[in-house]
Write a protein that holds these residues in place. Structure first.
Motif, mmCIF file in Angstrom:
data_model
loop_
_atom_site.group_PDB
_atom_site.id
_atom_site.type_symbol
_atom_site.label_atom_id
_atom_site.label_comp_id
_atom_site.label_asym_id
_atom_site.label_seq_id
_atom_site.Cartn_x
_atom_site.Cartn_y
_atom_site.Cartn_z
ATOM 1 N N CYS A 15 0.846 -1.196 0.000
ATOM 2 C CA CYS A 15 0.000 0.000 0.000
ATOM 3 C C CYS A 15 0.883 1.249 0.000
ATOM 4 O O CYS A 15 1.765 1.384 0.838
ATOM 5 N N THR A 17 0.226 4.100 0.958
ATOM 6 C CA THR A 17 -0.030 4.944 2.124
ATOM 7 C C THR A 17 0.614 4.386 3.374
ATOM 8 O O THR A 17 1.291 5.098 4.112
ATOM 9 N N CYS A 30 -4.477 -0.942 0.537
ATOM 10 C CA CYS A 30 -4.888 -2.025 1.407
ATOM 11 C C CYS A 30 -6.323 -1.816 1.863
ATOM 12 O O CYS A 30 -6.980 -2.741 2.312
ATOM 13 N N CYS A 34 -7.072 4.121 3.026
ATOM 14 C CA CYS A 34 -5.751 4.493 2.532
ATOM 15 C C CYS A 34 -5.852 5.105 1.136
ATOM 16 O O CYS A 34 -5.095 6.009 0.793
#
Ligand SMILES: [Zn+2]
Length: 67
Positions: A15, A17, A30, A34
Motif C-alpha cells: 500500500c 499509504t 490495502c 488508505c
C-alpha cells in the motif's frame, strides 16, 4: 486448494499509504481509507505546485529596435 501462506503468482504491491500488503478489492491500496488518504494527499500537492511566473521584462517590441 489455496495456501494462505503462499501468495499466488499475481503481483502484490505494498500500500502506498501505509506500506501494508494491498488487497485485490482496493488495489493498489490495502483499504478504501488508505486510498482516500492518498487521494487527499495528491490533491493537496497539486494545489501546492508553484506557478511559473512570466518574465514581464521581456518586451517583444524591443527586438525591432535591435535591428
Ligand atoms: Zn494502507
Amino acid at each position: 486448494m489455496s495456501n494462505p501462506d503462499q501468495p499466488s503468482s499475481r503481483r502484490m504491491r505494498p500500500c502506498p499509504t501505509c506500506s501494508k500488503l494491498s488487497t485485490e478489492e482496493n488495489y493498489p491500496f490495502c483499504s478504501t481509507r488508505c486510498a482516500q488518504v492518498d487521494l487527499h494527499r495528491w490533491l493537496s500537492e497539486g494545489y501546492s505546485i508553484p506557478v511559473v511566473e512570466t518574465d514581464e521584462s521581456e518586451d517583444p517590441d524591443l527586438d525591432e529596435f535591435r535591428d
